[in-house]
Structures are given as structure tokens and as C-alpha cells.
Design a protein around this motif. Structure first.
Motif, PDB file in Angstrom:
ATOM      1  N   SER A 261      -3.276  40.405  50.796  1.00 30.39           N
ATOM      2  CA  SER A 261      -2.677  39.373  49.947  1.00 30.39           C
ATOM      3  C   SER A 261      -1.733  38.530  50.795  1.00 30.39           C
ATOM      4  CB  SER A 261      -1.973  40.024  48.754  1.00 30.39           C
ATOM      5  OG  SER A 261      -1.219  41.139  49.155  1.00 30.39           O
TER       6      SER A 261
ATOM      7  N   ASN B  56       3.952  33.510  50.468  1.00 29.11           N
ATOM      8  CA  ASN B  56       4.495  34.859  50.284  1.00 29.11           C
ATOM      9  C   ASN B  56       5.188  35.310  51.567  1.00 29.11           C
ATOM     10  OD1 ASN B  56       5.007  37.546  49.713  1.00 29.11           O
ATOM     11  ND2 ASN B  56       3.118  37.778  48.530  1.00 29.11           N
TER      12      ASN B  56
ATOM     13  N   HIS C 266       4.897  38.938  52.879  1.00 27.72           N
ATOM     14  CA  HIS C 266       3.649  39.424  53.490  1.00 27.72           C
ATOM     15  C   HIS C 266       3.368  38.736  54.831  1.00 27.72           C
ATOM     16  CE1 HIS C 266       1.917  40.876  49.349  1.00 27.72           C
ATOM     17  NE2 HIS C 266       3.152  41.284  49.582  1.00 27.72           N
TER      18      HIS C 266
ATOM     19  N   SER D  87      -2.407  36.387  45.838  1.00 29.43           N
ATOM     20  CA  SER D  87      -1.144  36.892  46.371  1.00 29.43           C
ATOM     21  C   SER D  87      -0.019  36.444  45.431  1.00 29.43           C
ATOM     22  CB  SER D  87      -0.908  36.321  47.771  1.00 29.43           C
ATOM     23  OG  SER D  87       0.249  36.879  48.332  1.00 29.43           O
ATOM     24  N   LEU D  88       0.974  37.284  45.257  1.00 26.83           N
ATOM     25  CA  LEU D  88       2.063  36.934  44.334  1.00 26.83           C
ATOM     26  C   LEU D  88       3.399  36.988  45.069  1.00 26.83           C
ATOM     27  CD1 LEU D  88       0.873  39.050  41.245  1.00 26.83           C
ATOM     28  CD2 LEU D  88       0.413  36.640  41.710  1.00 26.83           C
TER      29      LEU D  88
ATOM     30  N   SER E 208       6.049  35.579  38.431  1.00 31.36           N
ATOM     31  CA  SER E 208       4.950  36.346  39.026  1.00 31.36           C
ATOM     32  C   SER E 208       4.355  37.347  38.036  1.00 31.36           C
ATOM     33  CB  SER E 208       5.451  37.080  40.263  1.00 31.36           C
ATOM     34  OG  SER E 208       6.400  38.053  39.884  1.00 31.36           O
TER      35      SER E 208
ATOM     36  N   ARG F 192       0.354  39.103  37.422  1.00 31.27           N
ATOM     37  CA  ARG F 192       0.034  40.462  37.913  1.00 31.27           C
ATOM     38  C   ARG F 192      -1.347  40.907  37.424  1.00 31.27           C
ATOM     39  NH1 ARG F 192       2.475  45.403  34.959  1.00 31.27           N
ATOM     40  NH2 ARG F 192       0.878  44.536  33.575  1.00 31.27           N
TER      41      ARG F 192
ATOM     42  N   MET G 272      -4.138  39.186  39.255  1.00 31.61           N
ATOM     43  CA  MET G 272      -4.372  39.792  40.581  1.00 31.61           C
ATOM     44  C   MET G 272      -5.094  41.123  40.430  1.00 31.61           C
ATOM     45  SD  MET G 272      -1.694  40.606  43.644  1.00 31.61           S
ATOM     46  CE  MET G 272      -2.251  41.425  45.136  1.00 31.61           C
TER      47      MET G 272
ATOM     48  N   GLY H 218      -0.264  45.447  50.236  1.00 26.72           N
ATOM     49  CA  GLY H 218       0.592  44.602  49.395  1.00 26.72           C
ATOM     50  C   GLY H 218       2.034  44.909  49.694  1.00 26.72           C
TER      51      GLY H 218
ATOM     52  N   THR I 191       2.568  42.820  43.592  1.00 24.64           N
ATOM     53  CA  THR I 191       1.300  43.002  44.291  1.00 24.64           C
ATOM     54  C   THR I 191       0.860  44.464  44.321  1.00 24.64           C
ATOM     55  OG1 THR I 191       2.449  43.107  46.430  1.00 24.64           O
ATOM     56  CG2 THR I 191       1.652  40.955  45.738  1.00 24.64           C
TER      57      THR I 191
ATOM     58  N   GLN J 204      -2.503  45.904  42.688  1.00 27.00           N
ATOM     59  CA  GLN J 204      -3.538  46.532  43.506  1.00 27.00           C
ATOM     60  C   GLN J 204      -3.869  47.929  42.994  1.00 27.00           C
ATOM     61  OE1 GLN J 204      -1.798  46.076  47.448  1.00 27.00           O
ATOM     62  NE2 GLN J 204      -3.068  44.286  47.850  1.00 27.00           N
TER      63      GLN J 204
END
Ligand code: FES
Length: 605
Positions: free
Chosen positions: A87, A92, A95, A123-124, A133, A137, A140, A160, A165, A169
Motif C-alpha cells: 500500500s 502516505n 509507508h 492505500s490509506l 480514512s 477502510r 481497502m 501496511g 491499513t 488488510q
């Protein structure tokens, strides 16, 4: 016409050649089978879930051909495929280090005999998303689930970190039902401002509160802005990202000791390599997340959430994760666990240290060691060992300034508590560990804000009729009304902040950042926008909070509440796109704000 005819002739010739080739393939397969040799189309991962053309051989041939266009040899394509769900995004910051982490995972996968193939998902980035966000969720999680299911792989590494994230996931991977292992980005290192250590984002909020009260100048706040988040990684305190990293480890979904390693530490890359190796073994064992995420491992995760003084968001995400394996997280059971779980981790916002200190102090394994007598030790983990096997040996070193013993905790019980009452029939949450105990038994006059725009318009109005003993109430900030933003940390009105007021009782159907602190009641359910009693409170009503009784009530007759509810005007709803799907399907916070159709139907726990 000429072009079209040419295309048809070209197509027909290609089709003829293809048919001839496939006949040869079939012949060769028969010949090999006759001679006892391996078939050309042995079921390697690359042949899983073939694209539907009505001709599986063609689909396999085409896929191999296109895979070879990426330079893979036939030998590599025969290996078990480990997907790496990433992500990474320019939106972000947390990340930023993902590409390096992906390379480390790939190294491990190849070393263990697999073929690593990374793929991007939604990606959040917490602070880059409007309205919040949280609203994305579930989007995602659907992306993760469907891409794991649609693409050929026998296992997946989930990379993540930023708040939503990791839960997205985990939710997606559980529903996809394939072996999966979580690898988190890791927390940021702290920055410095003059002689002081700073870490996102408890210190962001502390300094912003000082700025609002006039204690910090314009030029100081600008200098601080550049020193709060100074490396890649997730927020440096026990916020939601750190909480979810610890929860993933406690659930058994990531390797032991991995949650708290800083993003920029070389150990993070070594952990990536180890995760890649283990992903191949996990895929070979066929152990999927539903064998790891169970009633018992969820209870272990709740214990850890409480012991680390974790984020209130952790409760919502765990409720959603539980829903994916067909369980319901009972808030009254949360209270029982809370009453028998001490807070032992001295990290901001509850205490004084940062995630880098937590890692050096012993991290999650040291916390698990303290909680050992209360945990379900036979839970399976992605390592292939049980939780109990992981903590058989006590850690060689624990820094007791950061991780206390259960005999000398930061707080004996009740880091998080669910409150019920006529304001919150389905429950609400308070993070007692980060609140002012002097306000735990409190009756005050409600000062109501109809929504966030109303807060923005009036909170700093010098004429606002508000006193320190009042209770600030924010309506219409739940999932349906506003995507449930982290707005529950209502600012202290400027005129009170200037007089030194640091905390007040605040109530809303919003969430709060895991990095925030205060006597704040959140996640009030049902939310005001769907007819919850919170929406019927008016300025001047008396509100009673009793943490001792686990209750939050407005002191007016039920008939009056109901009358006001009936008078509320209907809300406008979005008519298209994801916003419509979200509003039509989102559940209350007690069910993790998941979509009804994504939960697995099973009995309650
Ligand atoms: Fe990403 Fe805090 S903004 S973890």
C-alpha cells in the motif's frame, strides 16, 4: 473495410496457429503421461484461478506467455507464488519505506523457494484523506480480499502500517481465506525541538492545544511542525497504527517481536526477510487466517490492547476483524477483560515514552510475558508455533521504565471501558488511562454542537456560553453522518483554554485518534444520524457520567427523548458511488463499522 478484413484474416491465422499449438500441447501431455513424465500443465500456482476464456489450456498458455514477458524462467514459474500486497502511495508518508521492505520480503521468499509477486492495493494515508480514512477502510479490505482471491498465489504477505491499513488488510485476508502474514511498516523515530523529544502525534496535539491557548507562538509552532514527524514510519506513540501492529502480533498474524521495530531500523528489513521465508512455509502448511484468528486469539489481542494502553480505534477494528470470522465482540465482555488487565506500558499518550523505547524495552513479547497467566497459550501463529511456545522463555532484558510488571502497573485495571446508558444503548467507549480521573463521576450541563461545521463556527466564539464543568456534546459525527472522523477530541473552547482548562467531559459519536487524550466518550451508538439518543440532546440538558457504574445518561425523561427524536428532520443520502454503498451498508461501531455483507454469519461470542 480493408482494415477490418485484414484484422479478420490476421486473427483467423493466429487462431489457427494457436489451435495447432494447443493440439501439440495435448499430444505432448498424453505422451508424457504415458512415459510417466510430469505434465506440462502441472498445477503450479501460476495456473490457479485461470482467466475464463472457455479454454483452460489456452488461458494457461497465455498466462505463462505473458508472465515470461516479465523475464521469469519456467523454473521460477513452477515455484509457489507469494503475493505481496503493498500500500505504497505518494499520499502516505507512513509507508515511504515500503519499496525497501518489499525487496527484503522478496529476498526471503526467493531464499525459501518461492516466487514473490507484489501487487498494489488501495492505500490509506491517515492525514491525506477526506472526509476520513475510516470511511475507506472497508473499500481497502474489499480490494485486498478480491485481489488475493482473483490472482494466482498460495500465500500473501500484507505490508501496511498507517492506522486503517493493517485492519483493512487483516479483514480482507481473513475473508479471502488464503495463508497470510502481516508485516507492518514500523514506527517513526522521534524528532527534537530544542532539548525536547517530539513524536507524532501526541506532541502534535499537545503543542496545538498550547498554541490555541496562546502559550506557543506562531514562529514556534512552525518550527515544531518540521520536527514532529522526521522519518518514514507510523506515528511514534501508542496511537492506532502502533496499537494495530501490536494487535496483529498478539493475534498471531505477524512474527513475534515484529510490531515495534522502528521503520528505519535494519532489524525491520531483517524482519521483512524472515517474513518472506515464513510466508513460503505458511503457504506450504496451508494454514489460513481463520485458523489463527479465533475467539481465543481475539481475547488475547484485547488483553494486549488493554495492557499497552492502546487506541480506542483498536476496539472498532478488532470488532470488524472478529466479524470476518463470524464472531461478535461483546463490549460487556471487554469490560470484564478490562477489569482484570493492568496497563503496563508507559507510552504516550498514556505515559511518557515512545515506540522506539518500547522496542528497545522488549516490545510485545515482554508484554505477553507479563500477561501470560491470562492468555490462551495454545493459539496458533503464523510462525507455526503456538503463542505459548513463543513466550516459553522470558525475554533476556526488559526496560522496566517502559514496560512495567503486572505487580507494579501504570494503572491496575480499566485502560478502556465501555459505557452504556440512555445516551448509548448499544455502547460507547472511554479511554480511562488517558483521561482525568477527577471527571470520572460528573454531572454537567450539555453544550451541544450539531455537527463539525458547528464546532468550527462556535468553539472559539468569545460569546459561547460555556463553563469548565459543562459537557461538550458533538452530534452527527458517526459513520453514517460523516464517515466517523477522529473529531471526538473536541478542542477546549479558547476562552477556557486561556484560563488554563486542560480537560472537560466530551461526548460524541465520532472516534478519537489513538494519540489523543482527555475525558472523552466516543463511539456513541446508535449514532445521532440514525436516530440515536445523542441526537436528541439539547444545550442545557444535564448529563451524568459515572465511570464507576459504566454509564452515560442524559437526565431527561425517555418520553421527551423520543418526542425529540421524532421531530428530527430526515437526512439527505448520497445517491451514487462508494459513498452510497457505504451509507447503505455500514454497521455501528459495536460491529466494527464493517459492511453487513462482508461479515461472516456465525454465532456470537
Ligand atoms: Fe500514519 Fe499516524 S499518520 S500512523
Amino acid at each position: 473495410m480493408v482494415l477490418s478484413l485484414g484484422f479478420q484474416l490476421g486473427y483467423s491465422r493466429s487462431f489457427f496457429l494457436l489451435k495447432t499449438f494447443l493440439s501439440a500441447v495435448r499430444f505432448e501431455r498424453l505422451r508424457r503421461a504415458h512415459c510417466g513424465q510430469t505434465e506440462m500443465t502441472d498445477r503450479n500456482d501460476i495456473d490457479k484461478g485461470l482467466t475464463d476464456y472457455g479454454d483452460p489450456d489456452f488461458a494457461s498458455y497465455l498466462r505463462r506467455s505473458f508472465a515470461k514477458s516479465m523475464g521469469y524462467s519456467s523454473d521460477m514459474l513452477r515455484r509457489p507464488i507469494i503475493g505481496i500486497a503493498t500500500s505504497y502511495s505518494g499520499f502516505n508518508n507512513c509507508h515511504r519505506q515500503t519499496p525497501e521492505l518489499v525487496e527484503s520480503v522478496k529476498r526471503g521468499v526467493v531464499a525459501a523457494g518461492g516466487l514473490p509477486l507484489e501487487f498494489p492495493t488501495v492505500s490509506l494515508g491517515e492525514v491525506f484523506l477526506h472526509p476520513t480514512s475510516m470511511m475507506f477502510r472497508n473499500l481497502m479490505s474489499m480490494d485486498v480480499e478480491e485481489m488475493i482471491r482473483a490472482q494466482p498465489m498460495s500465500g500473501v504477505v500484507l505490508i501496511g502500517g498507517c492506522d486503517k491499513t493493517v485492519p483493512a488488510q487483516l479483514m480482507g485476508a481473513i475473508s479471502a481465506g488464503l495463508p497470510a502474514i502481516q508485516l507492518v511498516a514500523g514506527p517513526m523515530m522521534t524528532g527534537r525541538y530544542r532539548a525536547e523529544r517530539l513524536g507524532a502525534c501526541t506532541d502534535c496535539r499537545r503543542y496545538w492545544a498550547r498554541y490555541r491557548s496562546g502559550e506557543t507562538s506562531d514562529s514556534e509552532i512552525q518550527d515544531i511542525e518540521g520536527n514532529l514527524a522526521v522519518t518514514a514510519g507510523t506515528c511514534a506513540v501508542m496511537g492506532t497504527a502502533s496499537t494495530m501492529a501490536c494487535i496483529a502480533e498478539a493475534l498471531g498474524m505477524s512474527l513475534p517481536g515484529s510490531a515495534a521495530i522502528p521503520a528505519v531500523h535494519a532489524d525491520r528489513l531483517r524482519q521483512g526477510e524472515a517474513t518472506g521465508v515464513q510466508a513460503v512455509r505458511l503457504a506450504q502448511s496451508g494454514t489460513d487466517p481463520t485458523q489463527i484468528v479465533t475467539r481465543e486469539s481475539i481475547e488475547n489481542a484485547i488483553r494486549v490492547l488493554l495492557a499497552i494502553g492502546g487506541s480506542t480505534n483498536g476496539v472498532i477494528h478488532l470488532a470488524a476483524i472478529a466479524g470476518r470470522v463470524g464472531l461478535t465482540l461483546d463490549l460487556r465482555h471487554l469490560n470484564e477483560l478490562s477489569e482484570s488487565t493492568p496497563v503496563v506500558v508507559n507510552l504516550k499518550p498514556v505515559g511518557e515514552y515512545y515506540m522506539e523505547d518500547f522496542h528497545a524495552a522488549g516490545g510485545v513479547p515482554a508484554v505477553l510475558q507479563e500477561l501470560k497467566s491470562t492468555l490462551h497459550l495454545n493459539c496458533r501463529t503464523v510462525s507455526g508455533k503456538t503463542l505459548g511456545e513463543h513466550i516459553e522463555e522470558p525475554p533476556k532484558f526488559v526496560d522496566r521504565r517502559v514496560i512495567h510488571t503486572i505487580g507494579t502497573p501504570i494503572r491496575r485495571t480499566g485502560g478502556l471501558l465501555a459505557l452504556f446508558g440512555n445516551i448509548a444503548p448499544n455502547g460507547s467507549l472511554i479511554k480511562c488511562a488517558a483521561a482525568d480521573e477527577r471527571l470520572f463521576e460528573h454531572v454537567g450541563r450539555a453544550v451541544v454542537f450539531n455537527d463539525l461545521a458547528d464546532v468550527n463556527a462556535r468553539i472559539d466564539d468569545p460569546d459561547l456560553d460555556v463553563a469548565a464543568e459543562d459537557v461538550l456534546v458533538l452530534q452527527n459525527a458517526g459513520a453514517v453522518a460523516a464517515g466517523m472522523p477522529e473529531a471526538g477530541y473536541l478542542p477546549i473552547p479558547s476562552k477556557l483554554a486561556a484560563r488554563g482548562v486542560k480537560d472537560m467531559v466530551r461526548i460524541s459519536d465520532a472516534r478519537m485518534s489513538g494519540t489523543a487524550f482527555g475525558t472523552i466518550i466516543l463511539h456513541v451508538s446508535p449514532e445521532s444520524a440514525v436516530g440515536g439518543p445523542l441526537g436528541s440532546i439539547r444545550t442545557g440538558d444535564k448529563i451524568r457520567l459515572s465511570v464507576k457504574e459504566r454509564s452515560i445518561d442524559v437526565l431527561i425523561p425517555e418520553e421527551e427523548l423520543e418526542k425529540r427524536r421524532r421531530e428530527s428532520p430526515p437526512r439527505q443520502k448520497p445517491r451514487r458511488g462508494y459513498a452510497k454503498l457505504y451509507i447503505d451498508s455500514v454497521l455501528g461501531p459495536e460491529l466494527g463499522c464493517d459492511f453487513e455483507f462482508l461479515r461472516k454469519a456465525q454465532p456470537d461470542c
